[in-house]
Design a protein around this motif. Sequence first.
Motif, PDB file in Angstrom:
ATOM      1  N   HIS A 201      33.830  93.003   8.725  1.00 45.10           N
ATOM      2  CA  HIS A 201      35.075  92.993   9.490  1.00 45.10           C
ATOM      3  C   HIS A 201      35.836  91.677   9.231  1.00 45.10           C
ATOM      4  N   PHE A 202      35.107  90.563   9.256  1.00 45.17           N
ATOM      5  CA  PHE A 202      35.688  89.248   8.974  1.00 45.17           C
ATOM      6  C   PHE A 202      36.268  89.189   7.562  1.00 45.17           C
ATOM      7  N   ARG A 203      35.525  89.720   6.570  1.00 42.33           N
ATOM      8  CA  ARG A 203      35.989  89.695   5.189  1.00 42.33           C
ATOM      9  C   ARG A 203      37.294  90.450   5.031  1.00 42.33           C
ATOM     10  N   THR A 204      37.426  91.565   5.746  1.00 40.12           N
ATOM     11  CA  THR A 204      38.653  92.345   5.671  1.00 40.12           C
ATOM     12  C   THR A 204      39.842  91.487   6.034  1.00 40.12           C
ATOM     13  N   ARG A 205      39.715  90.693   7.060  1.00 41.46           N
ATOM     14  CA  ARG A 205      40.817  89.842   7.509  1.00 41.46           C
ATOM     15  C   ARG A 205      40.969  88.594   6.650  1.00 41.46           C
ATOM     16  N   ALA A 206      39.868  88.026   6.194  1.00 40.36           N
ATOM     17  CA  ALA A 206      39.939  86.817   5.370  1.00 40.36           C
ATOM     18  C   ALA A 206      40.659  87.083   4.054  1.00 40.36           C
ATOM     19  N   ASP A 207      40.374  88.218   3.412  1.00 41.00           N
ATOM     20  CA  ASP A 207      41.024  88.546   2.144  1.00 41.00           C
ATOM     21  C   ASP A 207      42.530  88.681   2.317  1.00 41.00           C
ATOM     22  N   ARG A 208      42.954  89.178   3.483  1.00 33.45           N
ATOM     23  CA  ARG A 208      44.382  89.429   3.686  1.00 33.45           C
ATOM     24  C   ARG A 208      45.130  88.199   4.191  1.00 33.45           C
ATOM     25  N   ALA A 209      44.414  87.114   4.425  1.00 31.73           N
ATOM     26  CA  ALA A 209      45.047  85.842   4.794  1.00 31.73           C
ATOM     27  C   ALA A 209      44.467  84.753   3.893  1.00 31.73           C
ATOM     28  N   PRO A 210      44.717  84.836   2.573  1.00 31.75           N
ATOM     29  CA  PRO A 210      44.021  83.970   1.611  1.00 31.75           C
ATOM     30  C   PRO A 210      44.339  82.482   1.750  1.00 31.75           C
ATOM     31  N   LEU A 211      45.434  82.132   2.428  1.00 36.38           N
ATOM     32  CA  LEU A 211      45.778  80.721   2.582  1.00 36.38           C
ATOM     33  C   LEU A 211      45.332  80.166   3.932  1.00 36.38           C
ATOM     34  N   SER A 212      44.630  80.946   4.723  1.00 36.08           N
ATOM     35  CA  SER A 212      44.198  80.498   6.040  1.00 36.08           C
ATOM     36  C   SER A 212      43.068  79.479   5.917  1.00 36.08           C
ATOM     37  N   ALA A 213      43.285  78.300   6.479  1.00 35.69           N
ATOM     38  CA  ALA A 213      42.250  77.270   6.416  1.00 35.69           C
ATOM     39  C   ALA A 213      41.032  77.664   7.237  1.00 35.69           C
ATOM     40  N   ARG A 214      41.230  78.334   8.375  1.00 30.18           N
ATOM     41  CA  ARG A 214      40.107  78.659   9.258  1.00 30.18           C
ATOM     42  C   ARG A 214      39.113  79.595   8.576  1.00 30.18           C
ATOM     43  N   PHE A 215      39.600  80.630   7.913  1.00 28.21           N
ATOM     44  CA  PHE A 215      38.695  81.547   7.224  1.00 28.21           C
ATOM     45  C   PHE A 215      37.891  80.802   6.158  1.00 28.21           C
ATOM     46  N   GLY A 216      38.567  79.942   5.413  1.00 30.07           N
ATOM     47  CA  GLY A 216      37.880  79.185   4.370  1.00 30.07           C
ATOM     48  C   GLY A 216      36.845  78.224   4.934  1.00 30.07           C
ATOM     49  N   GLN A 217      37.196  77.539   6.025  1.00 24.18           N
ATOM     50  CA  GLN A 217      36.263  76.601   6.641  1.00 24.18           C
ATOM     51  C   GLN A 217      35.009  77.305   7.148  1.00 24.18           C
ATOM     52  N   LEU A 218      35.205  78.461   7.782  1.00 21.78           N
ATOM     53  CA  LEU A 218      34.060  79.179   8.325  1.00 21.78           C
ATOM     54  C   LEU A 218      33.161  79.716   7.214  1.00 21.78           C
ATOM     55  N   THR A 219      33.761  80.247   6.164  1.00 21.29           N
ATOM     56  CA  THR A 219      32.962  80.742   5.039  1.00 21.29           C
ATOM     57  C   THR A 219      32.131  79.618   4.439  1.00 21.29           C
ATOM     58  N   ALA A 220      32.740  78.432   4.266  1.00 19.77           N
ATOM     59  CA  ALA A 220      32.010  77.286   3.713  1.00 19.77           C
ATOM     60  C   ALA A 220      30.865  76.875   4.637  1.00 19.77           C
ATOM     61  N   ARG A 221      31.102  76.918   5.933  1.00 22.06           N
ATOM     62  CA  ARG A 221      30.052  76.523   6.880  1.00 22.06           C
ATOM     63  C   ARG A 221      28.896  77.526   6.894  1.00 22.06           C
ATOM     64  N   LEU A 222      29.222  78.808   6.826  1.00 25.56           N
ATOM     65  CA  LEU A 222      28.170  79.823   6.767  1.00 25.56           C
ATOM     66  C   LEU A 222      27.311  79.639   5.515  1.00 25.56           C
ATOM     67  N   ARG A 223      27.950  79.359   4.388  1.00 24.96           N
ATOM     68  CA  ARG A 223      27.202  79.138   3.149  1.00 24.96           C
ATOM     69  C   ARG A 223      26.293  77.912   3.279  1.00 24.96           C
ATOM     70  N   ALA A 224      26.801  76.863   3.900  1.00 28.70           N
ATOM     71  CA  ALA A 224      26.026  75.624   4.015  1.00 28.70           C
ATOM     72  C   ALA A 224      24.859  75.774   4.985  1.00 28.70           C
ATOM     73  N   GLU A 225      25.078  76.495   6.095  1.00 26.54           N
ATOM     74  CA  GLU A 225      24.031  76.601   7.106  1.00 26.54           C
ATOM     75  C   GLU A 225      22.996  77.669   6.791  1.00 26.54           C
ATOM     76  N   ARG A 226      23.397  78.718   6.076  1.00 28.00           N
ATOM     77  CA  ARG A 226      22.450  79.780   5.740  1.00 28.00           C
ATOM     78  C   ARG A 226      22.525  80.104   4.249  1.00 28.00           C
ATOM     79  N   PRO A 227      22.084  79.162   3.399  1.00 31.62           N
ATOM     80  CA  PRO A 227      22.108  79.439   1.952  1.00 31.62           C
ATOM     81  C   PRO A 227      21.177  80.587   1.570  1.00 31.62           C
ATOM     82  N   ASP A 228      20.196  80.896   2.434  1.00 25.09           N
ATOM     83  CA  ASP A 228      19.292  82.004   2.149  1.00 25.09           C
ATOM     84  C   ASP A 228      19.984  83.357   2.271  1.00 25.09           C
ATOM     85  N   LEU A 229      21.187  83.373   2.879  1.00 19.18           N
ATOM     86  CA  LEU A 229      21.967  84.605   2.993  1.00 19.18           C
ATOM     87  C   LEU A 229      23.105  84.630   1.973  1.00 19.18           C
ATOM     88  N   GLU A 230      22.878  83.982   0.841  1.00 15.53           N
ATOM     89  CA  GLU A 230      23.929  83.878  -0.179  1.00 15.53           C
ATOM     90  C   GLU A 230      24.448  85.239  -0.618  1.00 15.53           C
TER      91      GLU A 230
END
Length: 280
Positions: A201-230
């Motif tokens: 659901h989040f990805r659907t919205r993130a793709d449609r707002a490609p310049l949104s800083a919040r979506f990018g920040q959250l994606t980066a944080r998820l990758r950093a905190e759970r690299p095992d879910l790459e």
Amino acid sequence: MTDTAQGVRGALRRELGGFLRAHRELLAPADVGLPRTPRRRTSGLRREEVAALSGVSVAWYTWLEQGRVDTSRQVLDAVARALRMDGAAREHALALAGFAPEGPGGPNGLGGPDASDALATPHAVAVNHQHLLDSWPTSPALLLGPALDLLAWNTAYATLWPDPAAVPADRRNLLLLLTGDPHHQRLLPAWQPLAMDLYRHFRTRADRAPLSARFGQLTARLRAERPDLEEWWDCRSVGEFAPRTMELAFSDGQLARYGVTLLLTPEPRGGAVLVQTPAH
């Protein structure tokens, strides 16, 4: 077209190209009736194969994946069929290309070229929805922002789940809590299906707002905190959240079942209300 609009249009073209490429790489030749040749080095389809199946030139399809050209709805429909997209993926591709039904805030109400990174006034939106949340005294409910940030909640939610008021403000995000908070995972042992559907659901919205800083920040944080879910964070699967039933496990050994529904809010680039109804 303003510079901002041109920037958004270009970013959406690149998102569409990446989305098409991800689907092409997931398909095997046998999936579309093609033989696998000994010289094939990858399991995905080649660009020339997708172009042939779609009835377009290889050069044009290559430019489409590279985000260099716009396309017609008819051609994009043909590409979606060639890539065996399901309904949710096809609608997402159309939205990225600008063909989704227009709402008050752009395609599907998710925001036009000048949309900001978040709800225009999150506090005001939370206040406006608090009476709705409080009208469910036995149903835990959350008001979520576009990136699934927790904006408001009712007493039933704070009683059943860890109270969001006690969570640091920068961690009040449903994806962060479900994937990284032990208290949430103990209460909901089978947290992965819920979290994965929320991420789609989040990805659907993130793709449609490609310049949104919040979506990018959250994606980066998820990758950093759970690299095992790459494999989750690399997944380009999209879809609207579907109602389901979840089972909670309490510390005293008792179990409880709740129906979970996500209700979209009407604000431009708005979020949603997550309601959990006791199931008997």
